[in-house]
Design a protein around this motif. Sequence first.
Motif, short mmCIF file in Angstrom:
data_model
loop_
_atom_site.label_atom_id
_atom_site.label_comp_id
_atom_site.label_asym_id
_atom_site.label_seq_id
_atom_site.Cartn_x
_atom_site.Cartn_y
_atom_site.Cartn_z
N ASP A 217 0.82 -1.22 0.00
CA ASP A 217 0.00 0.00 0.00
C ASP A 217 0.85 1.26 0.00
O ASP A 217 0.31 2.37 0.17
CB ASP A 217 -0.95 0.01 1.21
N GLY A 218 2.16 1.13 -0.16
CA GLY A 218 2.99 2.32 -0.30
C GLY A 218 3.57 2.82 1.01
O GLY A 218 3.90 2.03 1.90
N SER A 219 3.66 4.15 1.14
CA SER A 219 4.28 4.73 2.33
C SER A 219 3.71 6.12 2.59
O SER A 219 3.09 6.71 1.72
CB SER A 219 5.80 4.82 2.11
N ILE A 220 3.97 6.60 3.81
CA ILE A 220 3.46 7.90 4.23
C ILE A 220 4.57 8.67 4.94
O ILE A 220 5.33 8.10 5.73
CB ILE A 220 2.27 7.73 5.19
N TYR A 221 4.65 9.96 4.64
CA TYR A 221 5.55 10.87 5.36
C TYR A 221 4.68 11.86 6.10
O TYR A 221 3.74 12.41 5.51
CB TYR A 221 6.44 11.59 4.34
N HIS A 222 4.97 12.12 7.36
CA HIS A 222 4.20 13.12 8.11
C HIS A 222 5.13 13.96 8.96
O HIS A 222 5.94 13.43 9.73
CB HIS A 222 3.15 12.45 9.01
N TYR A 223 4.97 15.27 8.84
CA TYR A 223 5.70 16.19 9.72
C TYR A 223 4.90 17.47 9.86
O TYR A 223 4.57 18.10 8.86
CB TYR A 223 7.10 16.48 9.16
N LYS A 224 4.58 17.82 11.07
CA LYS A 224 3.77 19.02 11.36
C LYS A 224 2.49 19.01 10.52
O LYS A 224 1.71 18.08 10.64
CB LYS A 224 4.60 20.29 11.10
N ASP A 225 2.33 20.00 9.61
CA ASP A 225 1.08 20.07 8.83
C ASP A 225 1.16 19.33 7.51
O ASP A 225 0.23 19.38 6.71
CB ASP A 225 0.73 21.54 8.52
N GLU A 226 2.29 18.72 7.23
CA GLU A 226 2.46 18.09 5.91
C GLU A 226 2.32 16.56 5.99
O GLU A 226 3.03 15.91 6.76
CB GLU A 226 3.86 18.45 5.38
N THR A 227 1.44 15.99 5.20
CA THR A 227 1.33 14.53 5.09
C THR A 227 1.40 14.18 3.62
O THR A 227 0.64 14.71 2.81
CB THR A 227 -0.01 14.03 5.67
N LEU A 228 2.34 13.32 3.26
CA LEU A 228 2.51 12.92 1.86
C LEU A 228 2.28 11.42 1.75
O LEU A 228 2.78 10.65 2.58
CB LEU A 228 3.93 13.23 1.38
N LYS A 229 1.55 11.02 0.73
CA LYS A 229 1.33 9.58 0.51
C LYS A 229 2.03 9.17 -0.77
O LYS A 229 2.02 9.92 -1.75
CB LYS A 229 -0.16 9.29 0.39
#
Length: 289
Positions: A217-229
């Motif tokens: 299902d991939g990956s996720i990056y999260h930091y403060k207000d930023e979430t990237l899929k």
Amino acid sequence: MRPVILNFGSCNIDHVYTVDAFVRPGETLSSRTYQTFPGGKGLNQSVAIVQAGGACSHIGRIGRDGEWLKGMLHSLGINTDFLTVSTEPTGHAIIQVTPDGENAIITHGGANHTTTQSEIDSALETTKDTDFVLIQNEIKNVSYIIESAKKRGLQVAFNAAPINNGVEGYPLDALDLLFLNETEAEQLSRTRGTAEIIRALARKLPETKLIITLGGDGSIYHYKDETLKQIAIDTDQIVDTTGAGDAFVGTFLAHLIKSGIPRKALVEAAKASAECISRKGATILSEIT
Ligand code: RIB
């Protein structure tokens, strides 16, 4: 000068058996093939870092039987000055791989567990301000490494694999980056569901960039207000999924340091994982025995 990633991590000899199905309790199973490969989550990460164009110093221990691993890392341009030889045998892994590429792994820490605090200090003494520290959980002294690196003002990334009960006691709030797979993320956050997991971890570790891998299902990056899929990259054939997470971590970090762009790092890391699973062996180079 390029920032160096000081990778405090394991080196293993991987004994890989291809089997039709994983061995069951009480069963004796004959494997279709048997090969040895370089492995260990630390070594796999170091290889991925240099393949992605990063500079890497590998810190840890091997036994006499593993000196070929040191030679291999050195030949790839990895600094092995702090990869020393212990009286213990090299760490190793017994890996079963099924026809659909799934794996089941048993490891023995061996020399990986013998690195001393004074060896850790010596490696950290060589750093400059822009260097990074990367740690994974097949070694001892993880808290000591995190605390010593932060005292020197270095950025620290931790791959919580393989997770154990000790991880919650590490100074995780000091980390700049934390890599988790879904199971590890569920364990640490004590919750389920990606959105809920991210909310819980971000509340607990507000200053840490979270990178969660989700297999197919991939990956996720999260930091403060930023979430990237990021979706997983398709590969023609899944041969062996061993080491896909390690390829992801090393590649992500090398690209993040190089570009400063998390999206770029996610894309390159997803490509590296796909490359890794399309071949035998746990390193992104595979086929070296
Ligand atoms: O993540 C894969 C690695 O886990 C293998 O190379 C094996 O050595 C174990 O450490």
